[in-house]
Every structure is written in C-alpha cells, then in structure tokens.
Design an enzyme around this catalytic site. Structure first.
Site, PDB file in Angstrom:
ATOM      1  N   LYS A  74       0.873  -1.446   0.348  1.00  0.00           N
ATOM      2  CA  LYS A  74       0.248   0.293  -0.152  1.00  0.00           C
ATOM      3  C   LYS A  74       0.719   1.679  -0.020  1.00  0.00           C
ATOM      4  O   LYS A  74       0.759   2.375  -1.105  1.00  0.00           O
ATOM      5  CB  LYS A  74      -0.828  -0.297   1.012  1.00  0.00           C
ATOM      6  CG  LYS A  74      -2.285   1.223   1.372  1.00  0.00           C
ATOM      7  CD  LYS A  74      -2.954   1.239   2.426  1.00  0.00           C
ATOM      8  CE  LYS A  74      -2.067   0.501   3.300  1.00  0.00           C
ATOM      9  NZ  LYS A  74      -1.551   1.639   4.288  1.00  0.00           N
ATOM     10  N   THR A  76       4.321   1.576  -0.650  1.00  0.00           N
ATOM     11  CA  THR A  76       4.676   1.341  -1.905  1.00  0.00           C
ATOM     12  C   THR A  76       3.748   2.373  -3.501  1.00  0.00           C
ATOM     13  O   THR A  76       4.632   2.520  -3.601  1.00  0.00           O
ATOM     14  CB  THR A  76       5.048  -0.282  -2.557  1.00  0.00           C
ATOM     15  OG1 THR A  76       5.432  -0.338  -1.355  1.00  0.00           O
ATOM     16  CG2 THR A  76       6.382   0.024  -3.159  1.00  0.00           C
ATOM     17  N   ARG A  97       2.461   8.829   6.802  1.00  0.00           N
ATOM     18  CA  ARG A  97       2.820   8.214   8.481  1.00  0.00           C
ATOM     19  C   ARG A  97       4.259   8.243   8.433  1.00  0.00           C
ATOM     20  O   ARG A  97       4.654   7.246   7.447  1.00  0.00           O
ATOM     21  CB  ARG A  97       1.855   7.938   9.331  1.00  0.00           C
ATOM     22  CG  ARG A  97      -0.034   7.680   9.211  1.00  0.00           C
ATOM     23  CD  ARG A  97      -0.123   6.308  10.034  1.00  0.00           C
ATOM     24  NE  ARG A  97      -0.711   5.323   8.899  1.00  0.00           N
ATOM     25  CZ  ARG A  97      -1.001   4.231   9.554  1.00  0.00           C
ATOM     26  NH1 ARG A  97      -1.410   4.094  10.413  1.00  0.00           N
ATOM     27  NH2 ARG A  97      -0.331   2.804   8.584  1.00  0.00           N
ATOM     28  N   LYS A 108       6.327  -6.259  11.162  1.00  0.00           N
ATOM     29  CA  LYS A 108       5.582  -5.169   9.840  1.00  0.00           C
ATOM     30  C   LYS A 108       7.212  -4.933   8.877  1.00  0.00           C
ATOM     31  O   LYS A 108       6.934  -5.044   8.344  1.00  0.00           O
ATOM     32  CB  LYS A 108       4.573  -4.449  10.482  1.00  0.00           C
ATOM     33  CG  LYS A 108       3.643  -4.031   9.822  1.00  0.00           C
ATOM     34  CD  LYS A 108       3.037  -2.401  10.158  1.00  0.00           C
ATOM     35  CE  LYS A 108       2.417  -1.923   8.882  1.00  0.00           C
ATOM     36  NZ  LYS A 108       3.394  -0.855   8.892  1.00  0.00           N
ATOM     37  N   ALA A 276      -4.229   1.598  12.720  1.00  0.00           N
ATOM     38  CA  ALA A 276      -5.278   1.956  12.119  1.00  0.00           C
ATOM     39  C   ALA A 276      -6.145   1.487  12.698  1.00  0.00           C
ATOM     40  O   ALA A 276      -7.227   0.891  12.674  1.00  0.00           O
ATOM     41  CB  ALA A 276      -4.824   1.420  10.562  1.00  0.00           C
ATOM     42  N   PHE A 304      -3.935   0.128   7.058  1.00  0.00           N
ATOM     43  CA  PHE A 304      -4.450  -1.588   6.320  1.00  0.00           C
ATOM     44  C   PHE A 304      -5.218  -1.530   5.756  1.00  0.00           C
ATOM     45  O   PHE A 304      -5.118  -0.782   4.817  1.00  0.00           O
ATOM     46  CB  PHE A 304      -4.628  -1.837   8.576  1.00  0.00           C
ATOM     47  CG  PHE A 304      -4.004  -2.421   9.204  1.00  0.00           C
ATOM     48  CD1 PHE A 304      -2.847  -3.093   9.281  1.00  0.00           C
ATOM     49  CD2 PHE A 304      -3.770  -1.183  10.647  1.00  0.00           C
ATOM     50  CE1 PHE A 304      -1.587  -3.345  10.130  1.00  0.00           C
ATOM     51  CE2 PHE A 304      -2.530  -1.874  11.381  1.00  0.00           C
ATOM     52  CZ  PHE A 304      -1.397  -2.901  11.388  1.00  0.00           C
ATOM     53  N   PHE A 384       3.989  -8.304  -8.836  1.00  0.00           N
ATOM     54  CA  PHE A 384       4.596  -9.363  -8.878  1.00  0.00           C
ATOM     55  C   PHE A 384       5.621  -9.827  -9.543  1.00  0.00           C
ATOM     56  O   PHE A 384       4.972 -10.603 -10.361  1.00  0.00           O
ATOM     57  CB  PHE A 384       4.580 -10.601  -7.119  1.00  0.00           C
ATOM     58  CG  PHE A 384       4.393  -9.416  -6.127  1.00  0.00           C
ATOM     59  CD1 PHE A 384       5.282 -10.169  -4.978  1.00  0.00           C
ATOM     60  CD2 PHE A 384       3.623  -8.554  -5.445  1.00  0.00           C
ATOM     61  CE1 PHE A 384       5.191  -9.520  -3.756  1.00  0.00           C
ATOM     62  CE2 PHE A 384       3.862  -8.117  -4.607  1.00  0.00           C
ATOM     63  CZ  PHE A 384       4.324  -8.526  -3.375  1.00  0.00           C
ATOM     64  N   TRP A 413       7.782  -0.805  -8.228  1.00  0.00           N
ATOM     65  CA  TRP A 413       8.136  -1.549  -6.938  1.00  0.00           C
ATOM     66  C   TRP A 413       9.885  -2.002  -8.461  1.00  0.00           C
ATOM     67  O   TRP A 413      10.818  -1.058  -7.560  1.00  0.00           O
ATOM     68  CB  TRP A 413       7.523  -2.462  -6.480  1.00  0.00           C
ATOM     69  CG  TRP A 413       8.550  -3.009  -5.500  1.00  0.00           C
ATOM     70  CD1 TRP A 413       8.844  -3.038  -4.006  1.00  0.00           C
ATOM     71  CD2 TRP A 413       9.950  -4.611  -6.126  1.00  0.00           C
ATOM     72  NE1 TRP A 413       9.723  -3.782  -3.761  1.00  0.00           N
ATOM     73  CE2 TRP A 413      10.592  -4.570  -4.779  1.00  0.00           C
ATOM     74  CE3 TRP A 413       9.824  -4.253  -7.177  1.00  0.00           C
ATOM     75  CZ2 TRP A 413      11.361  -5.822  -4.507  1.00  0.00           C
ATOM     76  CZ3 TRP A 413      11.683  -6.054  -7.207  1.00  0.00           C
ATOM     77  CH2 TRP A 413      12.287  -5.938  -6.233  1.00  0.00           C
TER      78      TRP A 413
END
Length: 560
Positions: A74, A76, A97, A108, A276, A304, A384, A413
């Site tokens: 998210k 990224t 954030r 995480k 969150a 999240f 991916f 990415w």
C-alpha cells in the site's frame, strides 16, 4: 534473484537533493524550512498559516485489501503513484505517516515504501526521524506523572485511583507491560494501583496531534482529554490538573509537518503515525491540508485494509477536517488474493487462477464498501514477478464487474514512475471527471450504538454486535454528557472483516463482540475495542530486531 537489491540498499544509493530544493518545488521559501540535516526539514507554522484562502488540489486516498503475509504494498503504491503523477506532468505531493519503532523491530517492518518507490532517508524515517513520536510519548507520560503526583499531594480533584483510564506509553512492542502495578516500595512512592502501557502510536496524544489544525487547537484538545473519574463518577480532564500547557510546549515542534523526498526527488510529507487498528490510522490533517494548498494532486494513505484505515479516513478524518477525496485507489496483489482464496504462503508461486477468483471476494467487498461513500474506486494491482497473465486478467475482470472504474497493473516497485504512468493517468481522469460526491457513512446525530452497528453491518457485513449492558449504558451516558455526535473509531484485527484473524476472504454469519469502549474527548471520537485486539503489541518469536545491525562501515543493515 540474488542480484535484486534490498530496500535499504536501494535507499542508500539514492541521489538525494538538498531539502531546500525539494521545498522549492512546492514554492516553500528556504527561511520557512527548519532543516534536520540536509535531507529533511519541518515546515514552519507561519508559512502554513499564510496558505489560508488558497484553493485545494485533488485528494487521492490509497487503501488496500485486508493485509496478509503475502504483502500488498500500500505504501509502495502511494509513493509510486505520487512519482507517476509527477512523471506525467502533474504537481503532486505524497502524504504518509511516520513509522513506529515497535513494528520496525517486530514483524511489520518500516513505512517508507519499497523497491524503486520509496521515500528517503529510509533509515531515518524508520528510526528516530525528527523526534516527533518521542515528543508525543514524552508529553503523554508527563501527563501520567502529573496524575499520580496530583493524587500524591492532597488530590484536590478527588480523583478515584481505581478509575484512572490514562495509561503510560512507549514506542516499542512489549507485552509484559500490558498490565502492571505501580508505586510499589513504600509510602514515598505514592499510592499503589494497577496501570498499563500502550504503544505510543495508540496514544490519544498522537491522535490529537494528527487531527489538530494548529497549536492553539492542539492545546485545547489536550485540555479536553479525560483521564479518569472522581468517586462520584464525574470526569476529570487534563485542564483540571493543569497539564495541557506543558504538554503543548513539548509538542510545539512535533506539530510542524516533515518534508522529505522520494527516490525520484518528488516532495513528500511524513507526519504523524496513529495505528489504524487502534486509532484512526491517517497522517496529520496539517500535513494533508498544507499539501493540498501547494499541489494539484495529493496522494495519501490510510493504514491496513479498507475496512479499518479507509473507513476511518472517510468517517473520521474527512468529516473532522472538511476534506473531499476525489478518488480512492484500492491496492491488491495476486499473491494476497490467492491467500484469501485459501492458498498457503509456500504455494503462492504456482499459478492458480481459481484461487485468485475465490480470493477476489475480499477485493469485491472492499470495492462495494468504498462506493458507499460515493467516491470512485480504481484498483491498483501491485505486480509481483511471478504473477501470470491469466491471474492478473482474472483480477482486472472481477474488479470492473464489481464497480471499480478500472483495474490497472502497476509495476512501480521494479520500474518506479515508469511502471505506474497508466495508473496515474487513470487517476487524473477520474479526478477531473468530478464523479466524486463524498459523504460519510453515518450522520453526526446518529446514536453511538447505532453508529457502531452501522459500521458492523455495512463495512464488516456482520449480523450485528455483541455488547455487555454496561457498555451500552456507558455509551448512553456519554450521549447525555454531550458526546453523542462524535464518530466511532473501531479497534479490531486488521486481518479479517470479522474479529477472528483466521477468517480471510469475505466471511459472513458472525457478530462483532465489543470488549470495551473508551472516550477520546480530546481527539474527538469514541474508541470501540473489538475482540482480542491489543493496544500494546508483542514481539514475534523471531523479531526483526535480531537481524538489524551496523556493518563494518557503520551502515545500518536489516531494516525493511
């Protein structure tokens, strides 16, 4: 794939520009940047105040399906989309954030993006940064100390030590501090009582800093915090023990937003870090509003999955700050959808189109939920390398059939802005079409119980809620005290629409058990704690901290 560089290696090789040059892209004068080294700075309150009256740019929210061990990307995607918008000639700023140390050293990881879609300096952002979270923890714990000191010296407010609701905090995962006894060791140490620690990013002070509009509003909100009750059960506020001024002093620098840059030298505000699944999970209102005055497009994220972060962004942050999002980008990956479709993590590399289709139930529910706020949804499929064409097409077809404006494969990415231009162009098209008619899910005047039930039914798709009569009575009492118009902030597991983390996909036939409710009068919402969610996380069996170290060159390794 051993030649693929890690996130920290990519970040370390970044060709950063002096932060003053990044400020110039937003027309921020150099004397209104307070540098923290060469590559990060705070923007002064005076400059922010001077922006009043300027028109706002277009606000874009990035959210995601329920998180899985497979990864969604998210943040990224938020960074990549911001770079992509700049690459197609739009003036865009990113707002995210700050990272908490707890998840960094736990499981995480950090919160700076990944691959070629990162915000730098990555190491600083994921560690102490500009000290904002430390300042918040210090202000919070100053209040804790003043509460016990007030009781020790005569207790003029008549605080009932059995009914103190204000915990202590630290920015680390430490399960042993969830329930403690303090003031042991004799009379001179005070009155023995039970207490607890929360993680700093779950503090109401953090939520207040992220919802305050300026320093005066911050101090007023701090004064409105309810820290407990007297023996007659009347509330005791921070103003009653005269702590709000000193707390605001500790936060006078922290409230100023932090300006940094992406790998492609585009501006990014990184400010605030409320959890969150416990708090409202959005970056600060000050940072978002400042970016909107300085940019044509602002890309921000909520924590999240969409059932938590996006719901709170749309029901709490936008409502309180008067924000009108023009589009929502919903991030999904083939890998995550496979897991939602029942595939084990070790088997995600094998093509399984049917599992993708089965897992799309989770994606579909999020699309339907977001459309209830009358904001158009674009699905970003974070690519991916092992994704197959058939799997990707299954997601695209499903998303379009379920009401998304479009579903676009994004390769930010691996390729940076070059891999996300199609998504950026679609987002611009949606924003310029004026199809957004944002509205919150429930009105202010709805009762607190009804607000909780509305979220449970409309967002989680539960059959209802389960709450003890004491909880219902407490909510009714708060309504009588004038707090009934506040929004509710649901605290539950991020891994499922239900409170059972193992129920992936789109579960039905369950109720939401309410464990407790907390009044955050300063932040301006009621926290509803559901199931077994913890406000102080614990470290995993093998914490990330075991792999973080300094190498022979004095460089940090192991952060991700």
């Amino acid at each position: 794939m051993s030649d693929v560089k890690s996130d920290i290696e990519i970040a370390r090789a970044a060709k950063k520009k002096p932060i003053q040059e990044i400020g110039e892209k937003l027309s921020i004068p150099r004397d209104h940047l307070l540098p923290y080294g060469h590559d990060k700075a705070k923007v002064t309150a005076d400059f922010i105040k001077s922006l009043e009256g300027r028109p706002d740019g277009n606000l874009i929210l990035v959210t995601a399906v329920n998180p899985t061990p497979a990864g969604e990307g998210k943040t990224t995607t938020t960074v990549g989309l911001g770079d992509g918008l700049n690459a197609i000639g739009k003036k865009a700023t990113i707002c995210i954030r700050e990272a908490s140390l707890g998840p960094n050293f736990g499981v995480k990881g950090g919160a700076a993006g990944g691959g070629l879609a990162q915000i730098v300096p990555m190491e600083d952002m994921n560690l102490h940064f500009t000290g904002d979270i430390h300042a918040i923890g210090t202000a919070h714990n100053l209040l804790s100390a003043m509460i016990d000191n007030h009781i020790y010296y005569d207790n003029e407010q008549g605080i009932d030590s059995r009914r103190i609701t204000w915990p202590r905090v630290m920015d680390m995962n430490d399960r042993s501090l969830r329930h403690i006894a303090i003031s042991l060791g004799g009379v001179t140490n005070g009155f023995v009582r039970e207490d607890r620690f929360d993680i700093t990013v779950a503090s109401e002070v953090m939520a207040i800093l992220c919802l305050a509009t300026d320093l005066a509003d911050l101090q007023e909100r701090l004064g409105n915090i309810i820290i407990g009750q007297r023996r007659d059960k009347t509330p005791v506020t921070v103003k009653d023990i005269k702590a709000e001024g000193a707390m605001a002093v500790l936060l006078k620098d922290a409230i100023q937003p932090n300006l940094v840059q992406t790998l492609e030298n585009n501006p990014a505000f990184v400010h605030g870090g409320p959890f969150a699944n416990i708090a409202h999970g959005c970056n600060s209102v000050i940072a978002t509003k400042t970016a909107l005055k300085l940019s044509d497009y602002v890309v921000t994220e909520a924590g999240f999955g969409a059932d938590l972060g996006a719901e709170k962004f749309l029901n709490i942050k936008c409502r309180k700050a008067g924000l009108n999002p023009k589009a929502v980008v919903l991030v999904a990956t083939v890998r995550a959808l496979k897991m939602n479709g029942g595939v084990a993590k070790d088997d995600l590399g094998t093509e399984n189109v049917q599992a993708v289709k089965d897992g799309c139930a989770n994606l579909g529910r999020h699309i339907e939920n977001l459309k209830k706020f009358d904001v158009p949804v674009v699905v970003a499929i974070n690519h991916f390398i092992k994704d197959t064409d058939a799997e990707l097409q299954a997601v695209v077809d499903f998303a379009k059939q379920t009401g998304a404006e479009d579903a676009i494969v994004a390769k930010h990415w691996a390729k940076g802005s070059e891999g996300v231009t199609e998504l950026a162009q679609k987002v611009v098209e949606v924003c310029e079409s004026s199809r957004s008619a944002y509205k919150p899910l429930y009105p202010d005047e709805m009762g607190l119980v009804e607000k909780i039930e509305t979220i449970a039914r409309e967002i989680y798709r539960a059959d209802g809620i389960e709450a003890d009569s004491k909880i219902i009575t407490q909510l009714k009492d708060w309504e009588k005290q004038g707090y009934g118009n506040l929004p509710v902030c649901m605290a539950k597991t991020q891994y499922s629409f239900s409170t059972d983390a193992s129920k992936r996909g789109a579960p039905t036939g369950f109720k939401i058990p309410i464990r407790e409710v907390r009044l955050s009068a300063g932040a301006g919402f009621v926290v509803v704690v559901c199931g077994s969610v913890m406000t102080m996380p614990g470290l995993p069996r093998k914490p990330a901290a075991e792999s973080i170290r300094l190498n022979e060159q004095g460089q940090i390794e192991g952060l991700f």
